[in-house]
Design an enzyme around this catalytic site. Structure first.
Site, PDB file in Angstrom:
ATOM      1  N   LYS A 108       0.857  -1.184   0.000  1.00 38.56           N
ATOM      2  CA  LYS A 108       0.000   0.000   0.000  1.00 38.56           C
ATOM      3  C   LYS A 108       0.899   1.242   0.000  1.00 38.56           C
ATOM      4  O   LYS A 108       1.854   1.322   0.767  1.00 38.56           O
ATOM      5  CB  LYS A 108      -0.878  -0.035   1.255  1.00 38.56           C
ATOM      6  N   HIS A 110      -0.146   4.450   0.493  1.00 42.66           N
ATOM      7  CA  HIS A 110      -0.693   5.586   1.220  1.00 42.66           C
ATOM      8  C   HIS A 110      -1.032   5.149   2.641  1.00 42.66           C
ATOM      9  O   HIS A 110      -0.916   3.973   2.968  1.00 42.66           O
ATOM     10  CB  HIS A 110      -1.938   6.147   0.519  1.00 42.66           C
TER      11      HIS A 110
END
Length: 223
Positions: A108, A110
């Protein structure tokens, strides 16, 4: 709970839930198996809650010293979550609060980022999964845990098929479970095994019709 009793109870529970079935099934290896175990069918709150209690009992009875659980994506995610709850409620652990973590398949970019979710990987870590077939998820989990500076100390699974891999004319010397234990030098703890399934078949007249087929399969492929 006597060990042999809970192992047999788990086999019966798996039968009741339709997770364990007898018949003729083409499995991932291409073999025709007289039984099939699909842990994905533990798919309700009640069944997963009970499953987690079996995992917790198997881990406690193993005597393995541990600090936290790690569940490889995807099946290990609900298993690590539910088993940490079961451990917190286990009568012999006095409310022990066991952290857990799991990985994402894709990083991921963010928020918190990375591939890990949950508690930081620290100390002695138990990897929890449903079964071991090729050992791929175990290898990936071991790499993740060691990269974080933690120590993998055991793999906890629902069922040990006690089965050798490979073509019929070139069977491996060991089962996938034995290979994992030998490769990483850590125990593989299972709630139950093919031996426990055989034990039930030998002692339950209603299931006796499946005994010979499972025994023949075990004689051919078993360890």
């Amino acid at each position: 709970m006597v060990e042999s009793s809970y192992r047999t109870d788990f086999v019966r529970f798996s039968l009741d839930q339709g997770v364990l079935r007898f018949g003729q099934f083409k499995v991932k290896s291409g073999r025709l198996s007289p039984y099939f175990f699909n842990a994905g069918l533990f798919n309700s709150g009640l069944s997963v809650g009970r499953l987690a209690q079996f995992y917790a009992q198997a881990l406690v009875d193993s005597g393995v010293s541990f600090d936290m659980l790690f569940g490889p994506a995807y099946k290990g995610i609900p298993l690590s979550t539910a088993t940490s709850i079961a451990l917190a409620n286990h009568p012999g652990l006095n409310g022990l609060d066991v952290p857990f973590a799991y990985n994402r398949k894709e990083a991921k970019d963010h928020g918190e980022g990375g591939v890990l979710v949950g508690a930081p990987l620290r100390g002695k870590v138990v990897i929890i999964d449903d079964v071991i077939t090729a050992g791929t998820s175990v290898r990936e989990s071991v790499d993740i845990i060691r990269a974080a500076g933690a120590e993998p100390v055991a793999v906890l699974i629902a069922l040990d098929r006690m089965e050798r891999a490979g073509a019929d004319d070139a069977l491996s010397a060991h089962s996938a479970v034995q290979d994992v234990a030998n490769t990483y030098g850590i125990p593989v703890v299972s709630i139950a095994s093919l031996a426990d399934i055989m034990g039930l078949l030998e002692n339950d007249p209603q299931l006796a019709e499946h005994k010979d087929a499972v025994a023949a399969y075990r004689a051919k492929y078993g360890v």
